[in-house]
Design a protein around this motif. Structure first.
Motif, PDB file in Angstrom:
ATOM      1  N   ARG A 134     -23.415 -18.021 -20.283  1.00 18.21           N
ATOM      2  CA  ARG A 134     -22.917 -16.700 -19.897  1.00 18.21           C
ATOM      3  C   ARG A 134     -22.934 -16.602 -18.377  1.00 18.21           C
ATOM      4  NH1 ARG A 134     -26.493 -12.282 -22.623  1.00 18.21           N
ATOM      5  NH2 ARG A 134     -28.083 -13.528 -21.584  1.00 18.21           N
ATOM      6  N   VAL A 135     -21.836 -16.153 -17.807  1.00  8.88           N
ATOM      7  CA  VAL A 135     -21.767 -15.888 -16.364  1.00  8.88           C
ATOM      8  C   VAL A 135     -21.301 -14.441 -16.218  1.00  8.88           C
ATOM      9  CG1 VAL A 135     -20.860 -16.617 -14.134  1.00  8.88           C
ATOM     10  CG2 VAL A 135     -21.139 -18.301 -15.971  1.00  8.88           C
ATOM     11  N   LYS A 136     -22.193 -13.575 -15.740  1.00 14.00           N
ATOM     12  CA  LYS A 136     -21.943 -12.141 -15.761  1.00 14.00           C
ATOM     13  C   LYS A 136     -21.965 -11.535 -14.371  1.00 14.00           C
ATOM     14  CE  LYS A 136     -23.636 -10.824 -20.346  1.00 14.00           C
ATOM     15  NZ  LYS A 136     -24.527  -9.882 -21.065  1.00 14.00           N
ATOM     16  N   LEU A 137     -21.135 -10.521 -14.196  1.00 19.91           N
ATOM     17  CA  LEU A 137     -21.184  -9.682 -13.005  1.00 19.91           C
ATOM     18  C   LEU A 137     -22.046  -8.460 -13.313  1.00 19.91           C
ATOM     19  CD1 LEU A 137     -17.436  -9.675 -11.907  1.00 19.91           C
ATOM     20  CD2 LEU A 137     -19.283 -11.135 -11.077  1.00 19.91           C
ATOM     21  N   LYS A 138     -22.970  -8.154 -12.412  1.00 24.90           N
ATOM     22  CA  LYS A 138     -23.899  -7.053 -12.619  1.00 24.90           C
ATOM     23  C   LYS A 138     -23.940  -6.175 -11.376  1.00 24.90           C
ATOM     24  CE  LYS A 138     -26.561  -7.271 -15.797  1.00 24.90           C
ATOM     25  NZ  LYS A 138     -26.521  -6.732 -17.172  1.00 24.90           N
ATOM     26  N   ARG A 139     -24.431  -4.971 -11.535  1.00 26.11           N
ATOM     27  CA  ARG A 139     -24.640  -4.100 -10.381  1.00 26.11           C
ATOM     28  C   ARG A 139     -25.802  -4.610  -9.531  1.00 26.11           C
ATOM     29  NH1 ARG A 139     -25.467   1.987 -11.892  1.00 26.11           N
ATOM     30  NH2 ARG A 139     -27.506   1.190 -12.515  1.00 26.11           N
ATOM     31  N   GLU A 140     -26.850  -5.112 -10.206  1.00 30.89           N
ATOM     32  CA  GLU A 140     -27.991  -5.728  -9.546  1.00 30.89           C
ATOM     33  C   GLU A 140     -28.369  -6.975 -10.335  1.00 30.89           C
ATOM     34  OE1 GLU A 140     -31.237  -2.811  -8.249  1.00 30.89           O
ATOM     35  OE2 GLU A 140     -30.180  -1.656  -9.782  1.00 30.89           O
ATOM     36  N   ILE A 141     -28.847  -8.019  -9.658  1.00 26.38           N
ATOM     37  CA  ILE A 141     -29.262  -9.203 -10.403  1.00 26.38           C
ATOM     38  C   ILE A 141     -30.600  -8.980 -11.089  1.00 26.38           C
ATOM     39  CG2 ILE A 141     -27.896 -10.887  -9.136  1.00 26.38           C
ATOM     40  CD1 ILE A 141     -30.376 -11.542  -7.456  1.00 26.38           C
ATOM     41  N   ILE A 142     -31.370  -8.011 -10.638  1.00 23.21           N
ATOM     42  CA  ILE A 142     -32.507  -7.498 -11.384  1.00 23.21           C
ATOM     43  C   ILE A 142     -32.525  -5.995 -11.149  1.00 23.21           C
ATOM     44  CG2 ILE A 142     -34.141  -8.013  -9.522  1.00 23.21           C
ATOM     45  CD1 ILE A 142     -34.872  -8.005 -13.317  1.00 23.21           C
ATOM     46  N   ARG A 143     -32.391  -5.238 -12.208  1.00 22.44           N
ATOM     47  CA  ARG A 143     -32.108  -3.802 -12.071  1.00 22.44           C
ATOM     48  C   ARG A 143     -33.372  -3.001 -11.761  1.00 22.44           C
ATOM     49  NH1 ARG A 143     -28.790  -0.076 -16.458  1.00 22.44           N
ATOM     50  NH2 ARG A 143     -28.901   1.883 -15.297  1.00 22.44           N
TER      51      ARG A 143
ATOM     52  N   LYS B 240     -38.640  -7.475  -5.204  1.00 24.63           N
ATOM     53  CA  LYS B 240     -38.177  -6.095  -5.066  1.00 24.63           C
ATOM     54  C   LYS B 240     -39.347  -5.114  -5.101  1.00 24.63           C
ATOM     55  CE  LYS B 240     -33.350  -5.623  -6.379  1.00 24.63           C
ATOM     56  NZ  LYS B 240     -32.391  -4.967  -7.295  1.00 24.63           N
ATOM     57  N   ALA B 241     -40.322  -5.382  -5.974  1.00 20.98           N
ATOM     58  CA  ALA B 241     -41.470  -4.490  -6.087  1.00 20.98           C
ATOM     59  C   ALA B 241     -42.249  -4.431  -4.775  1.00 20.98           C
ATOM     60  CB  ALA B 241     -42.377  -4.949  -7.222  1.00 20.98           C
ATOM     61  N   ALA B 242     -42.442  -5.576  -4.135  1.00 21.28           N
ATOM     62  CA  ALA B 242     -43.186  -5.611  -2.874  1.00 21.28           C
ATOM     63  C   ALA B 242     -42.450  -4.830  -1.790  1.00 21.28           C
ATOM     64  CB  ALA B 242     -43.414  -7.057  -2.436  1.00 21.28           C
ATOM     65  N   LEU B 243     -41.137  -4.955  -1.764  1.00 22.04           N
ATOM     66  CA  LEU B 243     -40.361  -4.210  -0.770  1.00 22.04           C
ATOM     67  C   LEU B 243     -40.489  -2.703  -0.978  1.00 22.04           C
ATOM     68  CD1 LEU B 243     -37.109  -6.360  -0.538  1.00 22.04           C
ATOM     69  CD2 LEU B 243     -38.743  -5.933   1.308  1.00 22.04           C
ATOM     70  N   LEU B 244     -40.454  -2.262  -2.239  1.00 23.80           N
ATOM     71  CA  LEU B 244     -40.579  -0.839  -2.521  1.00 23.80           C
ATOM     72  C   LEU B 244     -41.952  -0.319  -2.107  1.00 23.80           C
ATOM     73  CD1 LEU B 244     -39.393   1.748  -3.719  1.00 23.80           C
ATOM     74  CD2 LEU B 244     -40.306   1.032  -5.942  1.00 23.80           C
ATOM     75  N   MET B 245     -42.996  -1.082  -2.401  1.00 21.42           N
ATOM     76  CA  MET B 245     -44.342  -0.646  -2.029  1.00 21.42           C
ATOM     77  C   MET B 245     -44.496  -0.544  -0.518  1.00 21.42           C
ATOM     78  SD  MET B 245     -46.912  -2.426  -4.806  1.00 21.42           S
ATOM     79  CE  MET B 245     -46.121  -4.033  -4.930  1.00 21.42           C
ATOM     80  N   ARG B 246     -43.932  -1.484   0.198  1.00 23.55           N
ATOM     81  CA  ARG B 246     -44.017  -1.430   1.654  1.00 23.55           C
ATOM     82  C   ARG B 246     -43.183  -0.268   2.191  1.00 23.55           C
ATOM     83  NH1 ARG B 246     -46.433  -5.998   3.867  1.00 23.55           N
ATOM     84  NH2 ARG B 246     -45.407  -5.698   5.862  1.00 23.55           N
TER      85      ARG B 246
END
Length: 248
Positions: free
Chosen positions: A91-100, A194-200
């Motif tokens: 499967r090769v998919k286009l997404k809004r985010e690669i991890i939402r 992504k989680a680390a960026l949000l916490m910072r």
């Protein structure tokens, strides 16, 4: 690799701005099909995330092809082996985010959160503190059922049902992270980045991500300070610290 394990599994991601994800999708679908690879490739404007498996030479040739694109020149892939093909199709998919995450201000392609290598983490876990002397807190950013398969000993688990729940969980539990060195971790690195960026972004100063996630830790350190296995989203189910499927 055991003598019977002949299927190479590749796991990789990179946050990088892609201005042509639809065109890239068509090219990667063609290349992966030609190499007889199975698995999934996710593409979004924020980058690429893939889990692929197949013949070792074909899989590595696909990776080399991808790295010839300057956007992916430094792409690092984690390798593991299996006896049979763990994916049923490609499967090769286009997404809004690669991890939402549903938090548009977090853009890892612009700047990464500081990363901690596996060897240093193991040393800090031995001491129970970071090098600056602050208490060390491991924060699991995976879904609750993944945590149930295995986690770092004593890690904080917010019982997420999906990664998109992380921002609300952080808002509810932020006080428990104050004054500690927090290391966010996940399977391969993408969620904990992504989680680390949000916490910072929200003012937590001493936050790091585990570079390469649990899979890189297993490859480098083994199961030191880790209990159980690591859930993966394919037919292998759970991998042990040797990156081999755990017994059912």
């Amino acid at each position: 690799m055991s003598a019977a394990a002949s299927i190479l599994n590749l796991a990789a991601y990179k946050f990088v701005t892609l201005e042509d994800p639809a065109l890239l999708r068509a090219r990667l679908m063609e290349e992966a099909q030609a190499a007889a690879l199975k698995g999934s490739i996710l593409l979004a404007e924020e980058g690429i995330n893939f889990f692929l498996a197949g013949d070792a030479a074909a899989a590595r040739a696909f990776l080399s092809m991808l790295r010839r694109d300057r956007r992916f020149a430094d792409l690092h892939a984690k390798e593991s082996w299996s006896r049979t093909q763990p994916f049923r199709r490609l499967r090769v998919k286009l997404k809004r985010e690669i991890i939402r995450m549903d938090h548009p201000t977090i853009r890892p392609a612009a700047a990464r959160a500081p990363a901690l290598d596996s060897t240093t983490l193991a040393r800090w876990l031995d001491a129970g503190r970071c090098e600056a002397g602050r208490p060390l807190l491991m924060l699991d950013t995976r879904n609750g059922f993944e945590v149930d398969a295995g986690r770092f000993v004593g890690a904080l688990d917010w019982r997420l049902e999906r990664f998109g729940d992380f921002p609300a969980a952080l808002a509810a539990h932020r006080a428990t992270l104050e004054g500690k060195t927090v290391v966010s971790y996940c399977t391969g690195g993408i969620r904990c980045e992504k989680a680390a960026l949000l916490m910072r972004e929200q003012g937590l100063e001493h936050v790091l991500q585990l570079d390469g996630g649990i899979l890189q830790y297993f490859e480098t350190v083994g199961g030191h300070h880790y209990e159980g296995g690591c859930f993966v989203f394919d037919e292998r189910g759970t991998l042990d610290a040797r990156l081999q499927p755990s017994p059912a």
